[in-house]
Each structure stands twice: as structure tokens, then as C-alpha cells.
Design an enzyme around this catalytic site. Sequence first.
Site, PDB file in Angstrom:
ATOM      1  N   ASP A 565       0.840  -1.223  -0.067  1.00 58.48           N
ATOM      2  CA  ASP A 565      -0.144   0.036  -0.020  1.00 58.48           C
ATOM      3  C   ASP A 565       0.765   1.143   0.071  1.00 58.48           C
ATOM      4  OD1 ASP A 565      -2.075   1.536   0.012  1.00 58.48           O
ATOM      5  OD2 ASP A 565      -2.873   1.047   2.107  1.00 58.48           O
ATOM      6  N   GLU A 568       2.333   7.184  -2.187  1.00 54.41           N
ATOM      7  CA  GLU A 568       2.051   8.511  -2.662  1.00 54.41           C
ATOM      8  C   GLU A 568       2.289   9.598  -1.911  1.00 54.41           C
ATOM      9  OE1 GLU A 568      -1.542   7.219  -0.180  1.00 54.41           O
ATOM     10  OE2 GLU A 568      -0.280   6.282  -1.893  1.00 54.41           O
ATOM     11  N   ASP A 642      -9.563   3.617  -2.484  1.00 60.14           N
ATOM     12  CA  ASP A 642     -10.732   3.690  -1.635  1.00 60.14           C
ATOM     13  C   ASP A 642     -12.130   3.893  -2.579  1.00 60.14           C
ATOM     14  OD1 ASP A 642      -9.585   3.025   0.748  1.00 60.14           O
ATOM     15  OD2 ASP A 642      -8.932   4.872   0.797  1.00 60.14           O
TER      16      ASP A 642
END
Length: 648
Positions: A565, A568, A642
Site C-alpha cells: 500500500d 503517494e 478507496d
Amino acid sequence: MSTLKITKKHHRHLNNPFPSTPTSLPFIQGNLFINSQTLPPNQNSPLGKDFQLLWSTQNGGYLSISHLSHPSKSLWSTIPGQAFISAAMAETEVEESRGSFAIKDRDVHLVCDHQSIENIILINQFDDFQLDYLDLDHLKTNSKFADSPVLIITGHIFSKRTKKWLQSSSIYRSASARYWVLFDQKENNQIGFKVKIGQPKFQLHHHPKASPSTSLGRYRRLRRKLRRQRKWKLGWCWFLTRTKGLSINSSSEEELGESNVVETALEFNRVCLTYASERNERFFGFGEQFSHMDFKGKRVPIFVQEQGIGRGDQPITFAANLVSYRAGGDWSTTYAPSPFYMTSKMRSLYLEEYNYSVFDLTQHDRVQLQIHGNGMQGRILHGNSPLEIIEHFTEAIGRPPELPEWVISGAVVGMQGGTETVRRVWDKLRTYKVPISAFWLQDWVGQRETFIGSQLWWNWEVDVTRYPGWQQLVKDLSKHYIKVMTYCNPCLALMDEKPNKRRNLFEEAKELDILVKDDHGEPYMVPNTAFDVGMLDLTHPLTANWFKQILQEMVDDGVRGWMADFGEGLPVDAVLYSGEDPIAAHNRYPELWAQINREFVEEWKSHCTGKEREDPQEDLVFFMRAGFRDSPKWGMLFWEGDQMVLSN
């Protein structure tokens, strides 16, 4: 005069729910001037072995590139009589809040919007060319096209009209700089281009009414401002780095008074490339995008960041922006942008570097690429169909591997709750004969309670309190050909309050000095929701092997997949081991993160023996959230981010 201002918005509890669109350079347009003494009226030059470039003085002059298989089809062309290279010197402001970024152009101090073409040089033999004039060594190493013609265009960009430089009526400026554009063949269906801008030279004009001492004082203040400009690294033209400081050469008096030429050690920090488009041409691409398919008429920023919660849909965007600055995002925010497009006219282009860029498609007859930097590098692609263009693009950047059958043979059940919860859900799914590929257990590291709810402990080892009998659970699922997938990211949380930890990965990384640093040389504690984290410096030579050992321990327990994950959120004022500009490194960071994970997968497979080596059902899989242009080379799967899901 600082060129970069960073505003942190992490800890603001109430924010403007309707943040303004970040300001940016307007579309720059100027005229093209031709040196008729050195340029032929028309010229058709070979570019490598498979392309050609047409130069024509018709309607003010233009360039056009085509593939030899379709010489009448222009892949890239400039607009007759219009400048295609321009540059500016501007200040940058970055507003940052928990992975969301707004990059703004503030004060624009200089724009060189006009262009001259003075030479079009065709190089056939490098040995006969002065290699200290241009760095062409990379062309020699491309053995496939080492003997192919390379084309260089040179000239000047300049500001045609004088403008005020200081808040005074006595000092004015005009400016010019030399530029170089190089075209060379990279692949059978790709032409590379490189743009470099030299240092600006200023023409200062002093009104006769201004006293010499006043003018001198203003000039000294000007010089101090110029010296404080941020220095960008050069390396394409040898003499660009030669000048240090400032020097003034006197010239004769003009009607406006005394005129001086100021040569500076400054560089432009905005470079623009402008070229032709068609009114009905549709633009597709730009990486992972959610709001549009056709981007004609829009300005597309290319910067890795949070995609946003709501992205304009109300009232969710209003609420997200209110509690966390710009958390709602907008149509352009994305985890995985890419500076690549293809059009309905089968034209395609991509940028090769990592600087912040904007593709301005707002004009019906032209495109403008705006780069934060003093140069630009990319490729123009040839293809007869979308499939061909994608094939040629991925030949250059890389492609993901074929996935193992197990990950697509049934449902990947994402859930949390601990060992007993997993077994209970598994039993229920078996009752309904649901085919299951894997259980993705994000909370394998344990959870803690914060003011926003339950959150993971970012310390990448199994929490035996939440998952007692972890190894037995993995074995039991494996007997039924069901894999276990977990979760990790390149950030590490403080573990002082976790009672049952076996390792403290934050402290280990801090001891190894492999965490991203702040400007004081301390670990940069990056705000994330309810807690701060340290971020791995992926440019440090020790980081990759250290994290691969963590992945190895996870796989040794029988885990066969995980989510890699984040990626960014690298702060734009971080200090990295490599010393590189953190704004450009920000876009490169998710690629480095994917590379570490992919290298581990390949290395693990190469060291396997017996069933693990021969059985593709034992192959590892990981999936990413963030990415950039070359991520397909390293990533295996991508998660769409998400999502807001409504259910009854």
C-alpha cells in the site's frame, strides 16, 4: 526570492470545503522567427532509420515528424509561425495535507514566449561532431541506432517586449536564452526528443532620470534576488554550468538610457513544448483516471497523490474537505497518473522524467506541455491502432507478468477480525459452496483504537494476540488450496505503546539511518490520520534488502500475497539519501516501492526448490495502490483505491 513555498495543512481541524483550483501558468503563445541566412526554405531530413522530419518555411515555418511507412501522416507537428519552445521563471507553492497536494504557480518573474530557429543540424557521424558541445554519449550506447542520423535544432527564446523587473519605473528588462531540441530514434516505432534551455541573459534599461547610485542600488538588490533563486541541476550542455555568479558588460546608451546585459547563473524552472492538435481529436490515457475518458479541453496535472473522497460528488466531498484539507480531491487527483496519452488520430507521446508536469489541452488546435524544470525529455510513438500504440509503449516501459491461476480462480475475501472470525466466515462460505482464492487479512499486524476508530499497527509482523495460531490457520487454509494475503506499506509507526511486539521496525530503520529525513537531519515524521509515521528512504542502498527480509519472514509463515500500500505521500520538502529533488522523487517513489516488492518475488522464486519452484500455485502475488509511468514494469496488480459503496 525563494522559488518554492510549502504550506502544511495537516493539523487544521476546519478547512474551506470548497478549495480553489490551483493557479498555474496560463497557456503561453508566441511567434516563431526564422533565420533565412542559415535555414533552407524546405528540408526533409531522416530521423534514425524509420522516421523523417519535414521543415518548411510556409506560413511562418513549421516542423512535422512522420514514420516512413506512412509519410503523409504527421505524428507530431508544430503550428506554422508559432513558437513551439518557451520557458518561464516562476515561484512554486505547494499545499500539502496527508497525501493530498495542491501545486500552484505563484509569481511569474519572466516569460520567454517567442522563439527563433537558427540552425537545423543533421548529425551522421558522432566522431566528426564536437561532443563537448552536446552530451550525446547516450546515443553512442544505443547500438541499434548508433549509426542513424540525429537531428538538433538550435536557436533562442526571448521576451519581445520589455517589462518591469522591480517595483520601480527606472529599471526594465528583456531577456533571451539559447535552446536545443534533439530528436533521435529509440525504437522502430519511437522517436525520442530532448529539450534543454540555457541560462537567461537580461537586458536592463535605466531611465536617464534615475541617478547612477539609485540604479546601482536597485541592480544590487536585483542581483541578490537572482542569486537566491533555486539552482536546478544541469548536465546536457557543457557551458551551461560554467558561469558562476553574475557579470555585467556595458553597452552604448540608447534612447531609454543606459543598457546593460546581465549574464546570470540562474535557470528557467518552467519549460513548455507546444504543438498542433485537431479540433475533433480526442485524448485518452494519463494513467489511472476516474472522471473522464476524453481529456480534450482540460488541463491534466501529473502528480501522484490521494485520489480523494468524493471527487466532487456532494455532500461527501464537502464533508471530507471540511475536516481534512483537500481530502475530497477533484476530477484530476489520482494515485497513479502517467505522463502518457494517445489520441483518436493515432498520435501518442509520453514524458520520460519525473518532474511535475501539466498537459494543457484547453485549446482546440494545439497542445502545451508544461514542465517544472529546465528541460524536457520524452518519446513520440507510432502505431496504426490503439493496441499497437499500447504495445509499443509497454515495450519501452515494461509490462506486468502473467498472474498465477490461483489469484483468479475464486473470490479474494477481504476481511478483518482475527483467527476465530476468519474460521467462522470460512465455514459459512463453504456452506454456500463459494469458490475462494484467498483471504486477505489486512489486520494481521493487529489493531489499536484512535480517535477516528480502529487502525492498524504499522509494524509488519503478525500480532499473535489478534491472530493466535497464525501458522496453523495458514496451513489449514492451504490444505483447501486457499491462500492467505496480508498487508504492508513503506511507513513505520512508533511502537512504544504496543504491548506484544517482537520487533520494533521503526527503531530498527532509525538505527540503520534508512528513514526519510527532514531539513534538520532527523527522521521526517509524516502525519497520517491519527498518528505520525516514519517513511522508508527507498533511495538508500540498505533499504531494499532490509525490507525484503521482512517480506521473507512473512512468506516463511506461508503467506502467498499482500497489498503493498501507499507510496503517494512522500513530502515535497523531504531530504533523501540520493540528494535528488523531492518533488521529482515524489513521482518516482511508488515505482521504487513496487520495484522492491517485485524483486523480492523474483528472488524468492529463483531460490525455491521442489514443489514451491515447480508449482505455479505457489507463486507470490502483490498489488499496489500508487504508481507512475513505469509501474507496469514492477507491479503485478493494481487496486483502484478507496471506493464509496452503498448497500442496504
